[in-house]
Enzyme design. Structure first.
Site, PDB file in Angstrom:
ATOM      1  N   THR A  22      11.650  42.750  19.155  1.00 43.68           N
ATOM      2  CA  THR A  22      11.156  41.458  19.638  1.00 43.68           C
ATOM      3  C   THR A  22      12.259  40.423  19.776  1.00 43.68           C
ATOM      4  O   THR A  22      12.255  39.607  20.700  1.00 43.68           O
ATOM      5  CB  THR A  22      10.080  40.916  18.670  1.00 43.68           C
ATOM      6  OG1 THR A  22       9.000  41.830  18.670  1.00 43.68           O
ATOM      7  CG2 THR A  22       9.572  39.555  19.079  1.00 43.68           C
ATOM      8  N   CYS A 287      -1.144  52.510  -3.094  1.00 41.30           N
ATOM      9  CA  CYS A 287      -1.018  51.114  -3.530  1.00 41.30           C
ATOM     10  C   CYS A 287       0.312  50.560  -3.034  1.00 41.30           C
ATOM     11  O   CYS A 287       1.281  51.298  -2.899  1.00 41.30           O
ATOM     12  CB  CYS A 287      -1.035  51.021  -5.052  1.00 41.30           C
ATOM     13  SG  CYS A 287      -2.573  51.560  -5.777  1.00 41.30           S
TER      14      CYS A 287
HETATM   15  N1  ASP Z   1       7.304  46.075  18.555  1.00 34.03           N
HETATM   16  C1  ASP Z   1       8.453  45.394  18.060  1.00 34.03           C
HETATM   17  C2  ASP Z   1       9.427  46.415  17.523  1.00 34.03           C
HETATM   18  O1  ASP Z   1       9.295  46.844  16.415  1.00 34.03           O
HETATM   19  C3  ASP Z   1       8.072  44.416  17.010  1.00 34.03           C
HETATM   20  C4  ASP Z   1       9.211  43.599  16.444  1.00 34.03           C
HETATM   21  O2  ASP Z   1      10.345  43.698  16.828  1.00 34.03           O
HETATM   22  O3  ASP Z   1       8.942  42.825  15.545  1.00 34.03           O
HETATM   23  O4  ASP Z   1      10.340  46.766  18.224  1.00 34.03           O
END
Ligand code: ASP
Length: 353
Positions: A22, A287
């Site tokens: 992201t 857990c």
């Molecule tokens: N879907 C993304 C990934 O893991 C989510 C992220 O980067 O937070 O590449």
């Protein structure tokens, strides 16, 4: 604890390895979905990188990937990049999607034997071009941590995840929140540092190699591993199919509480038979915190009798990648069991007998 006041080195050199996730994504105007973008986009949105006072170089995966696509080949590539650049940099920052970051951090911790420099993974929940992004702070602090030295030595010569305000041992982490900026936890091992006004390192918890040996990298991984998550009312057919998967060598079995499972005859017989064929079955708890204690309840004891071994307080992520690593090196089931029950690089706590 030490603060970071005297730890910033002029022109420490850091290699940023941008794998995707992201942090570097942008929204596709047609579909509205987030898609990976290139490193230039990241740099354009982060003029702060230049102001840091470090020599930051970058290597970009081509193409950058969503971490859902990360796996053994990607881990091998990261290890290759680190190994090829090891003498040239003081530390390494791996930009990675959050979804599978804990698996990557665990795998790297096993693959980079005798690591004596920081390898800090980070990413973000919001892309770096978005105003409220958490990516800038994560990246800047991760770079500071990767560059931090005390008496000329790296403060954190470990594979870690830095996220939001906490530095965690990578092979102890799990992603626990899909929305929150504070997305990672290490329930069974204390944080290695907190980043507030100062970055405060808990040096008593940080692993430091006793003997300085040269970095030894490992590329061999075996994918013949499965995760079996138990739930009440599982059908014998499902268990049987998983246990009889052709070529399967290891199973991480997520059990209840302190390592318990139903003590039905058919279930225990299937496990016993599979163990007899050489399958290594590791008991970890569903857990989020705490350790497996197989001799605490009869339901756990029965698993022990069936030949299942304890994963103690390992995360699933760490147990899976450790099995891949051990079987990748051609160890026999007996040798794998032996190594699963000792700490290779701080991933597990084995209680004193
Ligand atoms: N879907 C993304 C990934 O893991 C989510 C992220 O980067 O937070 O590449």
């Amino acid at each position: 604890m030490i603060g970071n006041a005297n730890t910033k080195q002029e022109k420490a050199s850091i290699l940023l390895i941008y794998t995707g996730g992201t942090i570097g994504m942008i929204e596709n105007p047609e579909t509205g979905a987030l898609e990976s973008f290139n490193f230039q986009h990241l740099k354009d949105n982060m003029p702060e990188l230049k102001k840091l006072g470090y020599a930051v170089s970058a290597y970009q995966f081509d193409p950058p990937i969503d971490s859902a696509e990360m796996g053994p080949e990607g881990w091998q590539k990261i290890v290759e990049i680190i190994a090829g650049n090891y003498p040239l940099y003081d530390g390494f920052v791996v930009l990675h999607g959050t979804d599978t970051m804990s698996y990557t951090a665990s795998a790297l911790s096993f693959m980079l034997e005798n690591l004596s420099k920081p390898v800090i993974l980070t990413g973000s929940q919001l892309p770096i071009g978005v105003l409220r992004t958490d990516g800038k702070e994560n990246l800047i602090t991760a770079i500071e941590i990767a560059a931090a030295k005390e008496n000329g030595m790296p403060i954190v010569p470990e594979v870690c995840i830095f996220f939001e305000s906490t530095l965690l041992r990578g092979n102890r982490t799990r992603k626990i929140n899909a929305d929150n900026f504070n997305a990672f936890r290490s329930y069974n091992y204390p944080p290695l540092a907190y980043a507030g006004v100062h970055i405060k390192y808990d040096t008593t918890q940080i692993y430091h190699p006793i003997l300085r040996k040269p970095l030894k990298v490992h590329y061999l991984l075996d994918r013949s591993i499965a995760i079996l998550k138990l739930f009440p009312g599982m059908s014998p057919q499902v268990i049987e199919n998983i246990l009889n998967t052709p070529g399967l060598k290891g199973i991480v079995m997520e059990t209840f509480g302190s390592g318990n499972a139903p003590k039905e005859e058919w279930f225990l017989n299937m496990l016993k038979e599979a163990v007899g064929r050489g399958l290594v079955i590791v008991d970890v708890t569903q857990c989020v915190a705490g350790s497996v204690e197989m001799d605490r309840y009869e339901t756990g004891k029965k698993l022990l009798e069936a030949g299942v071994i304890s994963g103690y307080d390992s995360t699933t992520e760490s147990a899976v990648t450790k099995l891949m690593f051990l079987f990748g090196h051609g160890l026999t089931p007996a040798e794998v069991k032996e190594h699963m029950n000792c700490s290779l690089i701080g991933e597990i706590t084995i209680p004193d007998k």
